[in-house]
Design a protein around this motif. Sequence first.
Motif, PDB file in Angstrom:
ATOM      1  N   TYR A  83     -12.805 -33.367 -43.960  1.00  0.00           N
ATOM      2  CA  TYR A  83     -11.774 -32.082 -44.124  1.00  0.00           C
ATOM      3  C   TYR A  83     -10.897 -32.505 -45.211  1.00  0.00           C
ATOM      4  O   TYR A  83     -10.589 -33.743 -45.224  1.00  0.00           O
ATOM      5  N   TYR A 100      -6.956 -31.124 -45.951  1.00  0.00           N
ATOM      6  CA  TYR A 100      -6.070 -30.024 -45.256  1.00  0.00           C
ATOM      7  C   TYR A 100      -4.913 -30.158 -46.580  1.00  0.00           C
ATOM      8  O   TYR A 100      -4.565 -31.275 -47.407  1.00  0.00           O
ATOM      9  N   ILE A 152      -6.322 -25.659 -43.678  1.00  0.00           N
ATOM     10  CA  ILE A 152      -7.448 -26.343 -44.000  1.00  0.00           C
ATOM     11  C   ILE A 152      -8.047 -25.824 -45.293  1.00  0.00           C
ATOM     12  O   ILE A 152      -7.553 -24.594 -45.655  1.00  0.00           O
ATOM     13  N   PHE A 160      -4.097 -34.141 -46.930  1.00  0.00           N
ATOM     14  CA  PHE A 160      -4.445 -35.015 -45.685  1.00  0.00           C
ATOM     15  C   PHE A 160      -6.070 -34.765 -45.797  1.00  0.00           C
ATOM     16  O   PHE A 160      -6.648 -33.494 -45.734  1.00  0.00           O
ATOM     17  N   LYS A 170     -14.277 -36.112 -38.200  1.00  0.00           N
ATOM     18  CA  LYS A 170     -14.469 -35.838 -37.009  1.00  0.00           C
ATOM     19  C   LYS A 170     -15.837 -36.048 -36.755  1.00  0.00           C
ATOM     20  O   LYS A 170     -16.678 -35.661 -37.363  1.00  0.00           O
ATOM     21  N   PHE A 213     -17.460 -30.126 -29.751  1.00  0.00           N
ATOM     22  CA  PHE A 213     -16.519 -29.120 -29.833  1.00  0.00           C
ATOM     23  C   PHE A 213     -15.367 -29.734 -29.359  1.00  0.00           C
ATOM     24  O   PHE A 213     -14.203 -29.586 -30.122  1.00  0.00           O
ATOM     25  N   TYR A 214     -15.367 -30.743 -28.460  1.00  0.00           N
ATOM     26  CA  TYR A 214     -14.061 -31.355 -27.831  1.00  0.00           C
ATOM     27  C   TYR A 214     -13.289 -32.337 -28.691  1.00  0.00           C
ATOM     28  O   TYR A 214     -12.495 -33.069 -28.357  1.00  0.00           O
ATOM     29  N   ASN A 215     -14.336 -32.939 -29.690  1.00  0.00           N
ATOM     30  CA  ASN A 215     -13.726 -34.213 -30.265  1.00  0.00           C
ATOM     31  C   ASN A 215     -12.627 -34.021 -31.326  1.00  0.00           C
ATOM     32  O   ASN A 215     -12.491 -32.814 -31.822  1.00  0.00           O
ATOM     33  N   GLU A 216     -11.420 -34.746 -31.294  1.00  0.00           N
ATOM     34  CA  GLU A 216     -10.350 -34.471 -32.082  1.00  0.00           C
ATOM     35  C   GLU A 216     -10.591 -35.089 -33.530  1.00  0.00           C
ATOM     36  O   GLU A 216     -11.559 -35.987 -33.700  1.00  0.00           O
ATOM     37  N   GLN A 217      -9.837 -34.330 -34.507  1.00  0.00           N
ATOM     38  CA  GLN A 217      -9.936 -34.808 -35.922  1.00  0.00           C
ATOM     39  C   GLN A 217      -8.879 -36.281 -36.044  1.00  0.00           C
ATOM     40  O   GLN A 217      -7.920 -36.143 -35.335  1.00  0.00           O
ATOM     41  N   PHE A 240      -6.935 -38.235 -38.861  1.00  0.00           N
ATOM     42  CA  PHE A 240      -6.383 -37.882 -40.181  1.00  0.00           C
ATOM     43  C   PHE A 240      -5.999 -39.103 -40.863  1.00  0.00           C
ATOM     44  O   PHE A 240      -5.811 -40.103 -40.494  1.00  0.00           O
ATOM     45  N   GLY A 241      -6.295 -38.985 -42.266  1.00  0.00           N
ATOM     46  CA  GLY A 241      -5.613 -40.181 -43.287  1.00  0.00           C
ATOM     47  C   GLY A 241      -4.138 -39.842 -43.165  1.00  0.00           C
ATOM     48  O   GLY A 241      -3.445 -39.028 -42.787  1.00  0.00           O
TER      49      GLY A 241
END
Lengths: 113, 111
Positions: free
Chosen positions: A33, A35, A45, A90, A94, A98-102, A104-105
């Motif tokens: 992704y 952001y 996003i 950012f 992921k 569905f329940y997995n978190e993202q 971030f850099g």
Amino acid sequence: DTAVSQTPKYLVTQMGNDKSIKCEQNLGHDTMYWYKQDSKKFLKIMFSYNNKELIINETVPNRFSPKSPDKAHLNLHINSLELGDSAVYFCASKDGGFYNEQFFGPGTRLTVL
Amino acid sequence: DQQVKQNSPSLSVQEGRISILNCDYTNSMFDYFLWYKKYPAEGPTFLISISSIKDKNEDGRFTVFLNKSAKHLSLHIVPSQPGDSAVYFCAAKTSGSRLTFGEGTQLTVNP
């Protein structure tokens, strides 16, 4: 080991220039992704890629073009930079599910003068 | 239209006390909620989450409460520690993978 990395961390440039921000993840995730965090601090996003395929493309000026050469990389190219593009960008990734978190850099602070 | 709102831009608490961070949402289709923590010059990191079928989820000092009828969730940190000082983002998602974030609350825990 850095899981999601971005380069550069800071980017200062003049209006009208073209610039790129690079993102790499070593987590083996399928989805990445971009952001934008603007001056009001909202994280919004911009794009999402799954296995190099664009799956989310929010209302973003077409001066912004994401490119995913492989599933570990998602770069963001910005043409004809404007003052309003100044923000922190950012990258995130992921795994499926569905329940997995993202993850971030660290962000790239872009300042357009 | 901001679908996830954190109305308190900042919160200051004493070390050892409870920190309560609040989040409201408007989209009744949201069915999964997450809290992220962000230190300066770093990206957000996942803290805790809750599914809409639950009203509470606990992980150590962190507990998230969900009140679906009020479209409200809160994050409780007990006891608060100076290292908890950070910006906390509430986020929500529907069955798609898109996350909608709130604007964040700056928590400061004073020694």
